[in-house]
Write a protein that holds these residues in place. Structure first.
Motif, PDB file in Angstrom:
ATOM      1  N   ALA A  77       0.848  -1.194   0.000  1.00 22.19           N
ATOM      2  CA  ALA A  77       0.000   0.000   0.000  1.00 22.19           C
ATOM      3  C   ALA A  77       0.887   1.249   0.000  1.00 22.19           C
ATOM      4  N   PRO A  78       0.763   2.103  -1.004  1.00 23.61           N
ATOM      5  CA  PRO A  78       1.676   3.241  -1.160  1.00 23.61           C
ATOM      6  C   PRO A  78       1.739   4.190   0.028  1.00 23.61           C
ATOM      7  N   ASN A  79       0.625   4.344   0.759  1.00 21.53           N
ATOM      8  CA  ASN A  79       0.570   5.363   1.813  1.00 21.53           C
ATOM      9  C   ASN A  79       0.573   4.818   3.227  1.00 21.53           C
ATOM     10  N   TYR A  80       0.460   3.494   3.356  1.00 21.67           N
ATOM     11  CA  TYR A  80       0.308   2.906   4.685  1.00 21.67           C
ATOM     12  C   TYR A  80       1.577   3.087   5.515  1.00 21.67           C
ATOM     13  N   GLY A  81       1.397   3.470   6.773  1.00 18.96           N
ATOM     14  CA  GLY A  81       2.521   3.641   7.665  1.00 18.96           C
ATOM     15  C   GLY A  81       3.153   5.012   7.596  1.00 18.96           C
ATOM     16  N   GLU A  82       2.882   5.715   6.509  1.00 19.11           N
ATOM     17  CA  GLU A  82       3.415   7.064   6.367  1.00 19.11           C
ATOM     18  C   GLU A  82       2.357   8.108   6.693  1.00 19.11           C
ATOM     19  N   LYS A  83       1.168   7.931   6.119  1.00 17.45           N
ATOM     20  CA  LYS A  83       0.101   8.900   6.346  1.00 17.45           C
ATOM     21  C   LYS A  83      -0.987   8.364   7.271  1.00 17.45           C
ATOM     22  N   TYR A  84      -1.096   7.067   7.400  1.00 17.34           N
ATOM     23  CA  TYR A  84      -2.119   6.479   8.262  1.00 17.34           C
ATOM     24  C   TYR A  84      -1.759   5.032   8.574  1.00 17.34           C
ATOM     25  N   THR A  85      -2.391   4.480   9.595  1.00 15.98           N
ATOM     26  CA  THR A  85      -2.389   3.045   9.877  1.00 15.98           C
ATOM     27  C   THR A  85      -3.833   2.637  10.162  1.00 15.98           C
ATOM     28  N   LEU A  86      -4.094   1.329  10.147  1.00 14.01           N
ATOM     29  CA  LEU A  86      -5.450   0.832  10.373  1.00 14.01           C
ATOM     30  C   LEU A  86      -5.534  -0.042  11.613  1.00 14.01           C
ATOM     31  N   ASP A  87      -6.593   0.150  12.363  1.00 14.87           N
ATOM     32  CA  ASP A  87      -7.002  -0.762  13.431  1.00 14.87           C
ATOM     33  C   ASP A  87      -8.333  -1.337  12.970  1.00 14.87           C
ATOM     34  N   LEU A  88      -8.323  -2.591  12.511  1.00 15.55           N
ATOM     35  CA  LEU A  88      -9.538  -3.233  12.003  1.00 15.55           C
ATOM     36  C   LEU A  88     -10.216  -4.008  13.121  1.00 15.55           C
ATOM     37  N   GLN A  89     -11.475  -3.714  13.365  1.00 16.84           N
ATOM     38  CA  GLN A  89     -12.241  -4.362  14.421  1.00 16.84           C
ATOM     39  C   GLN A  89     -13.436  -5.069  13.781  1.00 16.84           C
ATOM     40  N   GLN A  90     -13.631  -6.307  14.137  1.00 15.36           N
ATOM     41  CA  GLN A  90     -14.614  -7.152  13.472  1.00 15.36           C
ATOM     42  C   GLN A  90     -15.958  -7.149  14.188  1.00 15.36           C
ATOM     43  N   PHE A  91     -17.038  -7.028  13.388  1.00 17.84           N
ATOM     44  CA  PHE A  91     -18.395  -7.006  13.926  1.00 17.84           C
ATOM     45  C   PHE A  91     -19.275  -7.971  13.138  1.00 17.84           C
ATOM     46  N   ARG A  92     -20.259  -8.526  13.839  1.00 14.24           N
ATOM     47  CA  ARG A  92     -21.156  -9.513  13.235  1.00 14.24           C
ATOM     48  C   ARG A  92     -21.992  -8.936  12.120  1.00 14.24           C
ATOM     49  N   ALA A  93     -22.501  -7.702  12.309  1.00  9.59           N
ATOM     50  CA  ALA A  93     -23.429  -7.133  11.337  1.00  9.59           C
ATOM     51  C   ALA A  93     -23.448  -5.615  11.470  1.00  9.59           C
ATOM     52  N   ASN A  94     -24.233  -4.977  10.584  1.00  4.99           N
ATOM     53  CA  ASN A  94     -24.285  -3.515  10.545  1.00  4.99           C
ATOM     54  C   ASN A  94     -24.695  -2.891  11.878  1.00  4.99           C
ATOM     55  N   ILE A 166     -30.568 -14.719   8.353  1.00  8.17           N
ATOM     56  CA  ILE A 166     -29.917 -13.516   7.845  1.00  8.17           C
ATOM     57  C   ILE A 166     -28.984 -12.959   8.925  1.00  8.17           C
ATOM     58  N   PRO A 167     -27.961 -12.182   8.541  1.00 10.14           N
ATOM     59  CA  PRO A 167     -27.052 -11.618   9.549  1.00 10.14           C
ATOM     60  C   PRO A 167     -27.666 -10.517  10.399  1.00 10.14           C
ATOM     61  N   ASP A 168     -28.665  -9.809   9.854  1.00 10.48           N
ATOM     62  CA  ASP A 168     -29.232  -8.692  10.587  1.00 10.48           C
ATOM     63  C   ASP A 168     -30.556  -8.274   9.955  1.00 10.48           C
ATOM     64  N   PHE A 169     -31.457  -7.734  10.752  1.00 12.50           N
ATOM     65  CA  PHE A 169     -32.697  -7.186  10.224  1.00 12.50           C
ATOM     66  C   PHE A 169     -32.412  -5.857   9.524  1.00 12.50           C
ATOM     67  N   LYS A 170     -33.236  -5.552   8.526  1.00 16.63           N
ATOM     68  CA  LYS A 170     -33.127  -4.314   7.756  1.00 16.63           C
ATOM     69  C   LYS A 170     -31.696  -4.091   7.263  1.00 16.63           C
ATOM     70  N   SER A 171     -31.144  -5.163   6.741  1.00 21.79           N
ATOM     71  CA  SER A 171     -29.820  -5.171   6.142  1.00 21.79           C
ATOM     72  C   SER A 171     -29.987  -5.493   4.653  1.00 21.79           C
ATOM     73  N   PRO A 172     -28.926  -5.389   3.847  1.00 23.57           N
ATOM     74  CA  PRO A 172     -29.045  -5.793   2.443  1.00 23.57           C
ATOM     75  C   PRO A 172     -29.547  -7.228   2.304  1.00 23.57           C
ATOM     76  N   THR A 173     -29.069  -8.121   3.183  1.00 21.78           N
ATOM     77  CA  THR A 173     -29.495  -9.513   3.093  1.00 21.78           C
ATOM     78  C   THR A 173     -30.973  -9.676   3.429  1.00 21.78           C
ATOM     79  N   ASP A 174     -31.456  -8.913   4.378  1.00 23.19           N
ATOM     80  CA  ASP A 174     -32.885  -8.920   4.714  1.00 23.19           C
ATOM     81  C   ASP A 174     -33.690  -8.425   3.508  1.00 23.19           C
ATOM     82  N   MET A 175     -33.204  -7.368   2.863  1.00 21.04           N
ATOM     83  CA  MET A 175     -33.877  -6.838   1.675  1.00 21.04           C
ATOM     84  C   MET A 175     -33.913  -7.881   0.561  1.00 21.04           C
ATOM     85  N   TRP A 176     -32.791  -8.583   0.345  1.00 23.29           N
ATOM     86  CA  TRP A 176     -32.758  -9.620  -0.687  1.00 23.29           C
ATOM     87  C   TRP A 176     -33.772 -10.725  -0.389  1.00 23.29           C
ATOM     88  N   ALA A 177     -33.804 -11.179   0.860  1.00 22.52           N
ATOM     89  CA  ALA A 177     -34.708 -12.266   1.230  1.00 22.52           C
ATOM     90  C   ALA A 177     -36.162 -11.847   1.061  1.00 22.52           C
TER      91      ALA A 177
END
Length: 350
Positions: A77-94, A166-177
Motif C-alpha cells: 500500500a503506497p501510503n500505509y505507515g506514512e500517512k495512516y495506519t489501520l485498526d480493524l475491528q470485526q463485527f457480526r453485522a451492521n 440472515i445476519p441482521d434485520f433491515k440489512s441488504p441480506t434482509d432486503m434480498w430475502a
C-alpha cells in the motif's frame, strides 16, 4: 479488539465466535465519553503531527478482501505507515458496527448500501467514500440462500412457513430475502419467518434444522458446496435484479474534516489494493491465508468465484437511487435521503 483474524471453519471457528462475542461485550462496556468527544480522534502521534493517523474501522466476516489487504499487505500500500495506519475491528453485522460507531469506538468501516441509506434517514452522520464490492446480475458471484438438498426447496416460492437465516434485520441480506419472497408471490411479513445469526454459524443452523435456508456469501458458499449437503434455493438477484454497490467504505464527516490527507491516502490505497486483488487473486488470497485473516482450505479459497469489484472503487449513483426506492416501497424509510449529501466520492482518484 485490535487486529482482526478472520477465522473460518471447524473448531477454530467456534472458538472465534465465542471469543469475539466476549471481546465485543467487554469493548462495548468499556466505552467511555461521548461520541462527539471520540469521533474524529486518531492516535496520539497522529494528533500531534508526529506520525501517521490511526484509523479505526469496523469490518465484517466476508467479501472485504481488498480492504483487509491494506492491513495484511501493508508493504504494497503506497501510503500505509506514512500517512495512516489501520485498526480493524470485526463485527457480526451492521447494527453492532453502527452502535460502536455512534459510541465513538470506530471512525468508520464497511457498510451495506441499504443500511447506509437507512442510517442517514435515522440521522446518523456518515459519508460513503468508496465501494468495496458490488452485487451485479450475471457478473461475478451473487450471494446465495442455501437449504438442504433433500428438503424439497427449489425456489423462494417453496418457503411458506419456513425460516430464513440472515445476519441482521433491515440489512441488504434482509432486503434480498424479503424481495425474493415477494417476487415469488408470498407475503414476506406473514408467510416466512426470519432468524438473525452470524454468517459462520449459518451452515450448521441449516443442517441442524434451526433454519430452512440461510445466507451464504463467499467463501462460505464454496465451503458449503464442497461439503455437498446444501444447494442454492435463491440468490440476492432473484428479488433485486439490479447492480448494487453492495458493500462500501464509510467514515465520519468530522474525522474526514480533521484528517483529510489521511482519508485521501486510505481511499487511494483501497483503489490500489482493489486493482491488485482483481489482477492477482490467488496471490492476494494466499497473503490473507498466510496472515490467518481467512482460515479455509486453500484449494477452496484460492479458486472461488469472486464478487464483482469496481477496479477503481467507484460508486454508482443510479444504484443508490434504485435501492432507496425499494426501501421506500417496503416502508423501511419514510422519506428520501439526500444521496448527494450521503455520498462523497471526491477522494476517489479518477
Amino acid at each position: 479488539m485490535g487486529e482482526i483474524q478472520q477465522k473460518i471453519g471447524g473448531t477454530k471457528m467456534k472458538k472465534m465466535i465465542a471469543g469475539f462475542v466476549f471481546v465485543l461485550m467487554i469493548g462495548l462496556l468499556a466505552a467511555c465519553g461521548s461520541a462527539d468527544q471520540q469521533i474524529g480522534k486518531a492516535s496520539a502521534e497522529g494528533e500531534k503531527g508526529n506520525g501517521p493517523v490511526e484509523i479505526k474501522l469496523g469490518v465484517g466476516y466476508a467479501t472485504e478482501e481488498n480492504l483487509w489487504l491494506i492491513k495484511v499487505a501493508s508493504d504494497l500500500a503506497p501510503n500505509y505507515g506514512e500517512k495512516y495506519t489501520l485498526d480493524l475491528q470485526q463485527f457480526r453485522a451492521n447494527t453492532d458496527r453502527l452502535n460502536a460507531y455512534r459510541a465513538g469506538q470506530i471512525q468508520g468501516g464497511s457498510i451495506g448500501q441499504g443500511a447506509a441509506i437507512m442510517s442517514a434517514a435515522q440521522g446518523i452522520n456518515l459519508k460513503i467514500v468508496a465501494n468495496i464490492a458490488k452485487e451485479t446480475p450475471g457478473e461475478g458471484f451473487n450471494s446465495a440462500f442455501m437449504g438442504l438438498k433433500d428438503a424439497g426447496l427449489e425456489s423462494a416460492a417453496d418457503l411458506k412457513g419456513k425460516t430464513i437465516g440472515i445476519p441482521d434485520f433491515k440489512s441488504p441480506t434482509d432486503m434480498w430475502a424479503r424481495s425474493a419472497v415477494k417476487a415469488a408471490g408470498l407475503d414476506p411479513d406473514k408467510d416466512v419467518k426470519y432468524a438473525v445469526l452470524p454468517t459462520p454459524a449459518v451452515e450448521e443452523a441449516v443442517k441442524s434444522g434451526k433454519i430452512d435456508v440461510g445466507l451464504f456469501p463467499q467463501p462460505f458458499y464454496e465451503m458449503a458446496q464442497e461439503a455437498g449437503e446444501l444447494k442454492t434455493v435463491f440468490t440476492s438477484k432473484d428479488g433485486v435484479p439490479i447492480d448494487e454497490d453492495f458493500l462500501n467504505l464509510f467514515l465520519h464527516p468530522d474525522f474526514i474534516a480533521e484528517h483529510e490527507e489521511a482519508v485521501r491516502a486510505l481511499v487511494e490505497d483501497l483503489q490500489y489494493m482493489t486493482r491488485y486483488y482483481v489482477e492477482n487473486k490467488k496471490e492476494a488470497r494466499q497473503k490473507l491465508l498466510d496472515a490467518e485473516f481467512v482460515l479455509s482450505e486453500p484449494e477452496i479459497y484460492l479458486n472461488l468465484v469472486d464478487y464483482n469489484r469496481s477496479i477503481d472503487s467507484s460508486l454508482t449513483k443510479e444504484s443508490w437511487e434504485l435501492v432507496q426506492e425499494i426501501l421506500l416501497e417496503d416502508e423501511w424509510i419514510e422519506q428520501k435521503v439526500d444521496l448527494d449529501e450521503l455520498i462523497d466520492d471526491s477522494f476517489l482518484a479518477k
